[in-house]
Structure formats: structure tokens, C-alpha cells
Design an enzyme around this catalytic site. Structure first.
Site, PDB file in Angstrom:
ATOM      1  N   ALA A  97      49.745  -7.842 -37.307  1.00 41.02           N
ATOM      2  CA  ALA A  97      49.296  -6.602 -36.674  1.00 41.02           C
ATOM      3  C   ALA A  97      48.187  -6.876 -35.666  1.00 41.02           C
ATOM      4  O   ALA A  97      48.452  -7.220 -34.511  1.00 41.02           O
ATOM      5  CB  ALA A  97      48.840  -5.614 -37.751  1.00 41.02           C
ATOM      6  N   ARG A  98      46.936  -6.749 -36.082  1.00 38.13           N
ATOM      7  CA  ARG A  98      45.784  -7.059 -35.256  1.00 38.13           C
ATOM      8  C   ARG A  98      44.743  -7.765 -36.115  1.00 38.13           C
ATOM      9  O   ARG A  98      44.550  -7.433 -37.285  1.00 38.13           O
ATOM     10  CB  ARG A  98      45.172  -5.786 -34.644  1.00 38.13           C
ATOM     11  CG  ARG A  98      46.015  -5.158 -33.531  1.00 38.13           C
ATOM     12  CD  ARG A  98      46.093  -6.057 -32.316  1.00 38.13           C
ATOM     13  NE  ARG A  98      46.871  -5.473 -31.230  1.00 38.13           N
ATOM     14  CZ  ARG A  98      48.178  -5.628 -31.083  1.00 38.13           C
ATOM     15  NH1 ARG A  98      48.871  -6.340 -31.953  1.00 38.13           N
ATOM     16  NH2 ARG A  98      48.807  -5.081 -30.057  1.00 38.13           N
ATOM     17  N   HIS A 120      49.744 -15.320 -31.473  1.00 34.69           N
ATOM     18  CA  HIS A 120      50.404 -14.030 -31.235  1.00 34.69           C
ATOM     19  C   HIS A 120      51.803 -14.219 -30.644  1.00 34.69           C
ATOM     20  O   HIS A 120      52.164 -13.629 -29.626  1.00 34.69           O
ATOM     21  CB  HIS A 120      49.556 -13.163 -30.309  1.00 34.69           C
ATOM     22  CG  HIS A 120      49.753 -11.685 -30.526  1.00 34.69           C
ATOM     23  ND1 HIS A 120      48.739 -10.771 -30.401  1.00 34.69           N
ATOM     24  CD2 HIS A 120      50.852 -10.960 -30.863  1.00 34.69           C
ATOM     25  CE1 HIS A 120      49.194  -9.557 -30.644  1.00 34.69           C
ATOM     26  NE2 HIS A 120      50.491  -9.650 -30.930  1.00 34.69           N
ATOM     27  N   ILE A 121      52.614 -15.031 -31.328  1.00 36.88           N
ATOM     28  CA  ILE A 121      53.949 -15.362 -30.820  1.00 36.88           C
ATOM     29  C   ILE A 121      55.061 -14.814 -31.717  1.00 36.88           C
ATOM     30  O   ILE A 121      56.234 -15.115 -31.492  1.00 36.88           O
ATOM     31  CB  ILE A 121      54.110 -16.890 -30.657  1.00 36.88           C
ATOM     32  CG1 ILE A 121      53.669 -17.676 -31.915  1.00 36.88           C
ATOM     33  CG2 ILE A 121      53.300 -17.372 -29.470  1.00 36.88           C
ATOM     34  CD1 ILE A 121      54.644 -17.734 -33.034  1.00 36.88           C
ATOM     35  N   GLU A 146      39.804 -13.605 -26.227  1.00 36.43           N
ATOM     36  CA  GLU A 146      38.566 -14.088 -25.639  1.00 36.43           C
ATOM     37  C   GLU A 146      38.171 -15.489 -26.091  1.00 36.43           C
ATOM     38  O   GLU A 146      37.437 -16.183 -25.369  1.00 36.43           O
ATOM     39  CB  GLU A 146      37.412 -13.127 -25.975  1.00 36.43           C
ATOM     40  CG  GLU A 146      37.629 -11.709 -25.471  1.00 36.43           C
ATOM     41  CD  GLU A 146      36.514 -10.781 -25.891  1.00 36.43           C
ATOM     42  OE1 GLU A 146      35.574 -11.247 -26.576  1.00 36.43           O
ATOM     43  OE2 GLU A 146      36.579  -9.583 -25.549  1.00 36.43           O
ATOM     44  N   ASP A 177      49.094 -14.412 -37.283  1.00 35.19           N
ATOM     45  CA  ASP A 177      49.587 -14.504 -35.910  1.00 35.19           C
ATOM     46  C   ASP A 177      48.597 -13.855 -34.957  1.00 35.19           C
ATOM     47  O   ASP A 177      48.773 -13.918 -33.743  1.00 35.19           O
ATOM     48  CB  ASP A 177      50.959 -13.833 -35.785  1.00 35.19           C
ATOM     49  CG  ASP A 177      51.593 -14.070 -34.427  1.00 35.19           C
ATOM     50  OD1 ASP A 177      51.538 -15.217 -33.949  1.00 35.19           O
ATOM     51  OD2 ASP A 177      52.125 -13.115 -33.828  1.00 35.19           O
ATOM     52  N   ILE A 218      58.154  -2.182 -37.573  1.00 33.95           N
ATOM     53  CA  ILE A 218      58.045  -3.594 -37.913  1.00 33.95           C
ATOM     54  C   ILE A 218      58.011  -3.771 -39.420  1.00 33.95           C
ATOM     55  O   ILE A 218      58.718  -4.612 -39.991  1.00 33.95           O
ATOM     56  CB  ILE A 218      56.795  -4.212 -37.260  1.00 33.95           C
ATOM     57  CG1 ILE A 218      56.941  -4.222 -35.739  1.00 33.95           C
ATOM     58  CG2 ILE A 218      56.534  -5.616 -37.792  1.00 33.95           C
ATOM     59  CD1 ILE A 218      55.672  -4.565 -34.992  1.00 33.95           C
TER      60      ILE A 218
END
Length: 352
Positions: A263-264, A313-314, A295, A288, A180
């Protein structure tokens, strides 16, 4: 060779099914896409179920039927979510491949640290779509387009507040120059940016990917941040990258910088990011991903800040399916059958 039972927990199309079955005559493929949706709804947080399951998804078959599917599987191809007790119910399981690229997706459940071979689609995910999102986010903040929503809500324009900047000639730092990250770097270079990056180990000059002028190791990050106008976070979330961007790291960044995280969320200390924005040390951030995204909603301090773009997260979504996870799975299946090394096997100690 005896039958090789492969179970897919995500729907596969006819072309993908044919591709997997063509690898070897021993393959017996069972598509259980959608069968476990009811279990996911009962065992995953409500926020996850609402985000990833259709409103009326209740699963298929009985618990005994699903137990049998898992118990007979030699190999499982999974997506997100997945059965949290999968290892306990799949006694014959030898290998699990997850279509997503992030190994940290599997921290929930009993597969993490188990005796099962687990691979990911790292380097073969929707890299171009994610890179396009990252570039769009950079342009959004560089041009001050976030001000448009503020002006609309106020009912009047404040043209001086936009303060657009040119990305041409600026420096972009790609943290995690893998599949990525390399696409992000290539698009940034096409915009006329100088591109640097980091990986676990530095890359020699003769092995630099297209568009990069330098890829340093983890110890080079602070040095590269000092001269970077834009930072794109593309690395895996591991114990080493947890809260990698903390108060000290934001302070090390060039004033007026832009942060983009594809990423996260856990790679960023979100309170430290909010503080850096409050001090006007950063121009803005595009996220993102965010801490606890499966949650709960985002941190209110960040979601309420017009300089922060947050999306659910798209970044990997587009009108074209260029995800290479099935191709990688088939290549690994050939390797597994012939006893050759497989790609992207998770090292539990390393974290990906």
C-alpha cells in the site's frame, strides 16, 4: 456541444487515444506525455527524478507552451509525477484523473483540497500483479528463502535456519479488502489459507468476496490480527491509517507472523516494525513501499535485516498491461458528460 479539451500528461497509445476520443464527438485530445519531464526534474526530489524519469528526459516545448496546454485544459489525465502547481496554471480545469490508484499520491501540490473534481484508478489498477507479488513475498518468507542470500554471503549453508512453514491451513488478514485486497485474498484462498480482512465498514456474510470468510470494520482489526499468520496491507494511506501498524498493533499480532505491505510505507511505523523484528516477534516482512520512498533509500535498520524484503514499488509491474485506468476514465467521462455520479471521486476529508 463545444469542444472538450482533454490533456494527457502521460503518453497514451493509439488504442487508448481512440478509446477516449470515441466517448464523444466533442473530445479534443492533446498528448503531452513527456513534455513536463524537465519541470519534474527541477521541482521534485532528485530521488523521484532518478526513479521515474529517463536519464536524458528534459521535457518538450517552452514554459509558455506548457502553460498554454494547462490553461486550455478542461480535463487532465495524469500519472506520476505531475506538475505541483497544476491547479494554479489550469484555470479552466474541471476534472483531474490520476492513473495510479492511491489518492495519497496527490498530497504534494495544489490539487489536494481544491475545487477541482479529482478521481483515481482505485479498484482498476494492476490488482492481479500486485496480488501475485504479495503471495510471492509470503512464500519467500514462509519458506525461509531470505536465508539463501545470507548463506551465499557466508560461503556456507545453515539448513536449520530456514525453518519453512506451510501456508496451507494458515490465516491471512487482508487490511483493506478493496480491488487489490480482494485479489490478494483470492490467491491466498487458492493456496488453502483461511482469509479474513477489514474495510472501512464490515461486509455482511452474503456479500463477501470470493475466498473471504469474514470482512470486519476498522474496529475489528486487533481481533483479527490475533489469529492471523500473515498480514497483507492493501489499504489507502489516510489520516486514519497513518502509522496504523504501530508498536501496539505489532504486539497484538500472532507471534511468528509475516507482514506484507503493498500500500504505502507511512501505514507502518517503521521503528516499531524494526523493534518487533529485534524481539523476534515477527518472522519477517516484505515491503514494496517504505516511508519517504520518493525522496531517499529505506531505513537502514530494515534494509540491513535479512528478514526484510524491500523492493522499489514494483509490485504492479508485469509483462502484461492489465491496468484498467483508461477504461475507468472513459466510463467516468460518459458519466460526467451525462451528469451522472462518477466513480472514485476523492473525498478530501476522508482522504481517498
Amino acid at each position: 456541444m463545444p469542444e472538450l479539451n482533454i490533456l494527457t500528461l502521460m503518453p497514451v497509445g493509439a488504442q487508448q487515444r481512440s478509446r477516449i476520443e470515441a466517448v464523444d464527438a466533442s473530445v479534443r485530445l492533446t498528448d503531452a506525455g513527456g513534455w513536463f519531464d524537465g519541470e519534474y526534474r527541477a521541482t521534485w526530489p532528485d530521488f523521484t527524478a532518478q526513479r521515474y524519469l529517463a536519464p536524458d528526459a528534459a521535457g518538450k516545448g517552452s514554459r509558455a507552451d506548457r502553460d498554454r496546454l494547462l490553461a486550455e485544459a478542461d480535463i487532465i489525465l495524469g500519472g506520476w509525477p505531475f506538475p505541483l502547481d497544476l491547479r494554479a496554471r489550469a484555470a479552466r480545469l474541471k476534472w483531474f484523473h490520476q492513473r495510479p490508484a492511491g489518492a495519497s499520491n496527490l498530497l504534494r501540490g495544489d490539487l489536494w483540497g481544491s475545487d477541482v473534481i479529482v478521481t483515481t484508478s482505485r479498484g482498476s489498477a494492476s490488482s492481479l500483479a500486485i496480488a501475485q507479488y504479495a503471495l510471492a513475498a509470503m512464500l519467500h518468507l514462509a519458506n525461509g528463502l531470505n536465508r539463501a542470500a545470507v548463506d551465499r554471503q557466508a560461503g556456507r549453508f545453515d539448513a536449520r535456519a530456514y525453518r519453512p512453514i506451510l501456508l496451507d491451513g494458515k490465516t491471512a488478514c487482508v487490511v483493506g479488502a478493496g480491488g487489490i485486497g480482494q485479489q490478494v485474498g483470492r490467491l491466498c484462498a487458492a493456496m488453502g489459507m483461511r482469509v479474513v480482512g477489514t474495510r472501512r465498514h464490515a461486509a455482511p456474510e452474503q456479500a463477501l468476496p470470493a475466498g473471504f470468510s469474514e470482512i470486519g470494520g476498522t474496529g475489528d482489526l486487533d481481533r483479527l490480527l490475533r489469529d492471523s499468520d500473515v498480514v497483507a496491507i492493501c489499504c489507502q494511506w489516510t489520516p486514519q491509517t497513518d502509522r496504523l501498524f504501530n508498536q501496539d498493533r505489532f504486539a497484538a499480532m500472532k507471534p511468528g507472523g509475516i507482514v506484507v505491505n503493498v500500500a504505502r510505507g507511512e501505514i507502518i511505523d517503521e521503528a516499531a516494525l524494526a523493534d518487533a523484528l529485534d524481539r523476534v516477534h515477527l518472522r519477517g516482512a516484505a515491503l514494496d513501499v517504505y516511508v519517504g520512498e520518493f525522496e531517499r533509500p529505506p531505513m537502514e535498520r530494515l534494509w540491513a535485516d535479512p528478514r526484510v524484503l524491500i523492493t522499489p514499488h514494483i509490485s504492479g509491474a508485469s509483462d502484461q498491461d492489465r491496468h484498467g485506468g483508461i477504461e475507468l476514465f472513459c466510463d467516468n467521462l460518459l458519466a460526467w458528460l451525462s451528469g451522472r455520479p462518477m466513480r472514485n471521486v476523492i473525498d478530501w476529508a476522508r482522504g481517498y
